[in-house]
Design an enzyme around this catalytic site. Structure first.
Site, PDB file in Angstrom:
ATOM      1  N   LEU A   1       0.860  -1.169   0.000  1.00 15.98           N
ATOM      2  CA  LEU A   1       0.000   0.000   0.000  1.00 15.98           C
ATOM      3  C   LEU A   1       0.900   1.224   0.000  1.00 15.98           C
ATOM      4  O   LEU A   1       1.951   1.228   0.651  1.00 15.98           O
ATOM      5  CB  LEU A   1      -0.900   0.022   1.243  1.00 15.98           C
ATOM      6  N   ASP A   2       0.494   2.261  -0.710  1.00 15.26           N
ATOM      7  CA  ASP A   2       1.278   3.483  -0.703  1.00 15.26           C
ATOM      8  C   ASP A   2       1.298   4.085   0.695  1.00 15.26           C
ATOM      9  O   ASP A   2       0.424   3.814   1.527  1.00 15.26           O
ATOM     10  CB  ASP A   2       0.711   4.488  -1.698  1.00 15.26           C
ATOM     11  N   ALA A   3       2.273   4.925   0.952  1.00 10.85           N
ATOM     12  CA  ALA A   3       2.425   5.503   2.285  1.00 10.85           C
ATOM     13  C   ALA A   3       1.198   6.293   2.709  1.00 10.85           C
ATOM     14  O   ALA A   3       0.840   6.318   3.895  1.00 10.85           O
ATOM     15  CB  ALA A   3       3.667   6.394   2.335  1.00 10.85           C
TER      16      ALA A   3
END
Length: 253
Positions: free
Chosen positions: A38-40
């Site tokens: 998952l992106d930050a």
């Protein structure tokens, strides 16, 4: 199972000069890595494992594991925008696979009791917002955000709430996990994950997919022999397995 909070990279090593934290700030278990990412600036469910074959099984788009996202968007969804999300959109030169999309009802959101993000999202009083449930079987770089933007609904907040193991059981989810918390898979979950790697299960899935193509959503290919026999070397602690920054497997957020 880890409920990744906002501001955390899906890897155990921090990036020099980055303002984001990393998984090591929350999890001290050695020699595991994220099966997908998952992106930050996204939140939600991450499955972590020390098994390279399981990582491959969960993240290779050929297997088509449904990933369920709850997405807060700016604007008001229409029947047309939801249908466009379902049918596929041209994103960065590629048409997305067919998806599932619907508007979440207020009662569902109230029952879920979603914790406020830290830091909170920025609200504009004159612009309405809504929550969507979007389910994908692929995970290109920032795919959810690109899809909602393409139909005029910019994403404000993105939470992955479930991953379907495609075995007829309840999808893995966030029940009982607050942001930043993790837990070990229970006995039943461990058995189900192990069953994904059984040769008989792989053969049955390939046979069912090839003999009953109408049961698969268009664009969901049966795993090829080459894919099924791909080496399962562990990608290590960096955690970029399953797509990396530009990958198609296991991300989407």
């Amino acid at each position: 199972m880890f409920h990744k909070p906002y501001g955390v990279l899906s890897q155990f090593t921090p990036e020099p000069g980055s303002r984001w934290g990393c998984l090591a700030d929350h999890i001290s278990v050695p020699e595991i890595y994220a099966a997908g990412r998952l992106d930050a600036d996204s939140e939600g469910l991450l499955v972590l494992t020390d098994n390279g074959r399981l990582q491959h099984r969960l993240t290779d788009p050929a297997w088509g594991h449904w990933r369920r996202y709850w997405v807060q968007v700016e604007g008001s969804p229409t029947a047309e925008s939801l249908e466009a999300l379902r049918q596929g959109l041209l994103i960065q030169g590629h048409v997305t696979l067919q998806a599932r999309a619907r508007t979440l009802e207020p009662a569902e959101l109230e029952a879920a009791a979603i914790a406020e993000r830290q830091p909170p999202i920025r609200h504009r009083l004159q612009v309405p917002t809504a929550w969507l449930e979007l389910e994908l079987r692929e995970g290109r770089n920032r795919q959810v955000r690109r899809m909602t933007a393409a139909v005029g609904l910019p994403t404000l907040r993105l939470i992955r709430v479930a991953i379907d193991l495609m075995d007829g059981g309840v999808p893995l989810g966030l029940v009982g996990l607050a942001p930043g918390q993790w837990r070990l898979a229970d006995g039943e979950e461990t058995q189900r994950l192990a069953a994904l790697l059984a040769p008989a299960a792989r053969a049955a899935r390939r046979q069912a997919s090839s003999s009953n193509p109408e049961q698969r959503i268009a664009g969901d290919p049966a795993p090829s022999r080459r894919q099924a026999n791909r080496p399962s070397n562990s990608p290590g602690r960096g955690g970029r397995a399953g797509g990396g920054k530009s990958g198609r497997a296991g991300g989407g957020g």
